[in-house]
Design a protein around this motif. Structure first.
Motif, PDB file in Angstrom:
ATOM      1  N   LEU A 243      46.368  14.732  54.539  1.00  0.00           N
ATOM      2  CA  LEU A 243      45.409  15.775  54.886  1.00  0.00           C
ATOM      3  C   LEU A 243      45.152  15.835  56.391  1.00  0.00           C
ATOM      4  CD1 LEU A 243      42.933  15.354  51.917  1.00  0.00           C
ATOM      5  CD2 LEU A 243      44.587  17.192  52.268  1.00  0.00           C
ATOM      6  N   SER A 244      45.162  14.688  57.053  1.00  0.00           N
ATOM      7  CA  SER A 244      44.996  14.668  58.505  1.00  0.00           C
ATOM      8  C   SER A 244      46.184  15.338  59.189  1.00  0.00           C
ATOM      9  CB  SER A 244      44.858  13.226  58.991  1.00  0.00           C
ATOM     10  OG  SER A 244      44.799  13.168  60.399  1.00  0.00           O
ATOM     11  N   ASN A 245      47.388  15.006  58.720  1.00  0.00           N
ATOM     12  CA  ASN A 245      48.584  15.643  59.280  1.00  0.00           C
ATOM     13  C   ASN A 245      48.589  17.137  59.004  1.00  0.00           C
ATOM     14  OD1 ASN A 245      49.588  13.207  60.237  1.00  0.00           O
ATOM     15  ND2 ASN A 245      50.788  12.804  58.404  1.00  0.00           N
ATOM     16  N   LEU A 246      48.159  17.506  57.813  1.00  0.00           N
ATOM     17  CA  LEU A 246      48.115  18.921  57.441  1.00  0.00           C
ATOM     18  C   LEU A 246      47.195  19.696  58.373  1.00  0.00           C
ATOM     19  CD1 LEU A 246      48.730  21.238  55.389  1.00  0.00           C
ATOM     20  CD2 LEU A 246      46.708  20.461  54.124  1.00  0.00           C
ATOM     21  N   THR A 247      46.035  19.127  58.684  1.00  0.00           N
ATOM     22  CA  THR A 247      45.086  19.782  59.571  1.00  0.00           C
ATOM     23  C   THR A 247      45.708  20.049  60.934  1.00  0.00           C
ATOM     24  OG1 THR A 247      43.176  18.797  58.460  1.00  0.00           O
ATOM     25  CG2 THR A 247      42.855  19.537  60.720  1.00  0.00           C
ATOM     26  N   GLU A 248      46.426  19.067  61.452  1.00  0.00           N
ATOM     27  CA  GLU A 248      47.052  19.235  62.760  1.00  0.00           C
ATOM     28  C   GLU A 248      48.157  20.285  62.732  1.00  0.00           C
ATOM     29  OE1 GLU A 248      48.312  15.348  63.905  1.00  0.00           O
ATOM     30  OE2 GLU A 248      46.287  14.676  64.428  1.00  0.00           O
ATOM     31  N   VAL A 249      48.974  20.276  61.673  1.00  0.00           N
ATOM     32  CA  VAL A 249      50.056  21.259  61.567  1.00  0.00           C
ATOM     33  C   VAL A 249      49.491  22.665  61.425  1.00  0.00           C
ATOM     34  CG1 VAL A 249      51.973  22.061  60.133  1.00  0.00           C
ATOM     35  CG2 VAL A 249      51.738  19.631  60.650  1.00  0.00           C
ATOM     36  N   ARG A 250      48.447  22.805  60.620  1.00  0.00           N
ATOM     37  CA  ARG A 250      47.838  24.129  60.450  1.00  0.00           C
ATOM     38  C   ARG A 250      47.294  24.651  61.778  1.00  0.00           C
ATOM     39  NH1 ARG A 250      43.417  24.439  56.066  1.00  0.00           N
ATOM     40  NH2 ARG A 250      43.810  26.686  56.306  1.00  0.00           N
ATOM     41  N   SER A 251      46.720  23.770  62.589  1.00  0.00           N
ATOM     42  CA  SER A 251      46.145  24.204  63.865  1.00  0.00           C
ATOM     43  C   SER A 251      47.216  24.720  64.812  1.00  0.00           C
ATOM     44  CB  SER A 251      45.377  23.050  64.526  1.00  0.00           C
ATOM     45  OG  SER A 251      46.259  22.064  65.023  1.00  0.00           O
ATOM     46  N   VAL A 252      48.456  24.252  64.629  1.00  0.00           N
ATOM     47  CA  VAL A 252      49.569  24.716  65.452  1.00  0.00           C
ATOM     48  C   VAL A 252      50.156  26.012  64.898  1.00  0.00           C
ATOM     49  CG1 VAL A 252      51.918  24.183  66.224  1.00  0.00           C
ATOM     50  CG2 VAL A 252      50.164  22.391  66.235  1.00  0.00           C
ATOM     51  N   VAL A 253      50.330  26.065  63.566  1.00  0.00           N
ATOM     52  CA  VAL A 253      51.114  27.131  62.955  1.00  0.00           C
ATOM     53  C   VAL A 253      50.292  28.366  62.584  1.00  0.00           C
ATOM     54  CG1 VAL A 253      52.544  27.709  60.959  1.00  0.00           C
ATOM     55  CG2 VAL A 253      52.818  25.496  62.082  1.00  0.00           C
ATOM     56  N   GLU A 254      49.123  28.180  61.985  1.00  0.00           N
ATOM     57  CA  GLU A 254      48.421  29.327  61.409  1.00  0.00           C
ATOM     58  C   GLU A 254      47.863  30.311  62.441  1.00  0.00           C
ATOM     59  OE1 GLU A 254      46.610  29.345  57.573  1.00  0.00           O
ATOM     60  OE2 GLU A 254      46.674  27.148  57.522  1.00  0.00           O
ATOM     61  N   PRO A 255      47.355  29.878  63.586  1.00  0.00           N
ATOM     62  CA  PRO A 255      46.944  30.887  64.568  1.00  0.00           C
ATOM     63  C   PRO A 255      48.115  31.774  65.006  1.00  0.00           C
ATOM     64  CG  PRO A 255      45.913  28.786  65.063  1.00  0.00           C
ATOM     65  CD  PRO A 255      46.936  28.514  64.000  1.00  0.00           C
ATOM     66  N   ALA A 256      49.280  31.158  65.187  1.00  0.00           N
ATOM     67  CA  ALA A 256      50.464  31.942  65.552  1.00  0.00           C
ATOM     68  C   ALA A 256      50.859  32.887  64.427  1.00  0.00           C
ATOM     69  CB  ALA A 256      51.623  31.012  65.894  1.00  0.00           C
ATOM     70  N   ALA A 257      50.737  32.426  63.177  1.00  0.00           N
ATOM     71  CA  ALA A 257      51.054  33.277  62.037  1.00  0.00           C
ATOM     72  C   ALA A 257      50.105  34.474  61.971  1.00  0.00           C
ATOM     73  CB  ALA A 257      50.977  32.471  60.746  1.00  0.00           C
ATOM     74  N   ALA A 258      48.830  34.234  62.257  1.00  0.00           N
ATOM     75  CA  ALA A 258      47.860  35.333  62.250  1.00  0.00           C
ATOM     76  C   ALA A 258      48.183  36.346  63.339  1.00  0.00           C
ATOM     77  CB  ALA A 258      46.446  34.776  62.435  1.00  0.00           C
ATOM     78  N   ARG A 259      48.595  35.856  64.498  1.00  0.00           N
ATOM     79  CA  ARG A 259      48.961  36.761  65.584  1.00  0.00           C
ATOM     80  C   ARG A 259      50.167  37.624  65.178  1.00  0.00           C
ATOM     81  NH1 ARG A 259      50.172  33.195  69.118  1.00  0.00           N
ATOM     82  NH2 ARG A 259      52.430  33.346  68.973  1.00  0.00           N
ATOM     83  N   MET A 260      51.180  37.001  64.598  1.00  0.00           N
ATOM     84  CA  MET A 260      52.346  37.761  64.144  1.00  0.00           C
ATOM     85  C   MET A 260      51.978  38.760  63.057  1.00  0.00           C
ATOM     86  SD  MET A 260      55.409  34.978  63.877  1.00  0.00           S
ATOM     87  CE  MET A 260      55.802  33.879  65.219  1.00  0.00           C
ATOM     88  N   ALA A 261      51.107  38.342  62.145  1.00  0.00           N
ATOM     89  CA  ALA A 261      50.699  39.233  61.060  1.00  0.00           C
ATOM     90  C   ALA A 261      50.025  40.483  61.609  1.00  0.00           C
ATOM     91  CB  ALA A 261      49.778  38.499  60.095  1.00  0.00           C
TER      92      ALA A 261
END
Length: 236
Positions: free
Chosen positions: A98-116
């Motif tokens: 869950l700790s690793n997931l939080t860090e990966v999401r912080s990298v990936v999901e903002p960029a995904a939202a921008r692309m969306a």
């Protein structure tokens, strides 16, 4: 690698062995007693060896002459494999995951939202809107509705690698959501998700990215607050 979920005796054997290894019940470096495992799991030696081939392909086990079959160090495990992620998620809450997931999401999901915000079709917007409505409906499954929103978000990027990454992250996200949505201490996730959708609908890439960062910040605070009242399992 194929998804081995619910595939008869073979799938059950793979999942049983994977669960023991990933939880640390069978520790790194341990040599497997195939005869004892065959009897305990009530499967043929052929079936057991076939299951071990699957785990070997995922980096969990290896075999050497004179040593036999053994559990590989964690650094060799294919932790991004969909099955490995699901097996880890199926057990008690794994705080390392869950700790690793939080860090990966912080990298990936903002960029995904921008692309969306730049690429979403009308159907993508409809999918996001439907998922948000389900999140707001108390009769709906809150975990599945949350996952649907994030699936739709990644789908709206129209980037196949990001869509595949979402499949990998989904099992860990489901583990986290079960903890959060099952707690009375959790905040209402609808406003933060709604703001992300608003910015995507407005074709505002920067705003969508910022809204997603705010969502993740709130999500992290929610989980930290709830996790301190529990005693989650930690592997390793």
């Amino acid at each position: 690698m194929a998804d081995y979920q619910l595939r008869g005796v073979h799938g059950q054997t793979v999942a049983a062995l994977a669960g023991r290894i990933l939880s640390g019940e069978i520790p790194e470096g341990a040599t497997l007693d195939l005869t004892a495992l065959r009897e305990e799991l009530d499967v043929s030696l052929t079936a057991l060896r076939e299951a071990l081939k699957v785990l070997s392909a995922k980096g969990l086990v290896d075999a050497r002459q004179k040593r036999g079959t053994f559990v590989r160090p964690r650094t060799f495990w294919n932790t991004l494999d969909v099955d490995v992620m699901r097996w880890r998620s199926a057990g008690p809450p794994d705080m390392d995951l869950l700790s690793n997931l939080t860090e990966v999401r912080s990298v990936v999901e903002p960029a995904a939202a921008r692309m969306a915000a730049e690429r979403a079709t009308e159907q993508d917007l409809a999918d996001l809107t439907s998922a948000l409505a389900c999140m707001a409906d108390p009769t709906e499954d809150a975990v599945e509705a949350d996952l649907d929103f994030h699936r739709a978000l990644f789908g709206a990027t129209h980037n196949q690698l990001l869509i595949e990454m979402q499949r990998v992250l989904a099992n860990g996200l489901a583990m986290r959501d079960k903890i959060v949505h099952g707690s009375a201490q959790a905040g209402n996730p609808v406003p933060t998700h709604g703001l992300v959708l608003d910015r995507i609908r407005a074709r505002d890439p920067i705003g969508a990215e910022q809204a997603m960062r705010a969502l993740l910040d709130e999500s992290t605070k929610d989980f930290a607050r709830i996790a301190t009242t529990k005693e989650p399992h930690r592997t390793g």
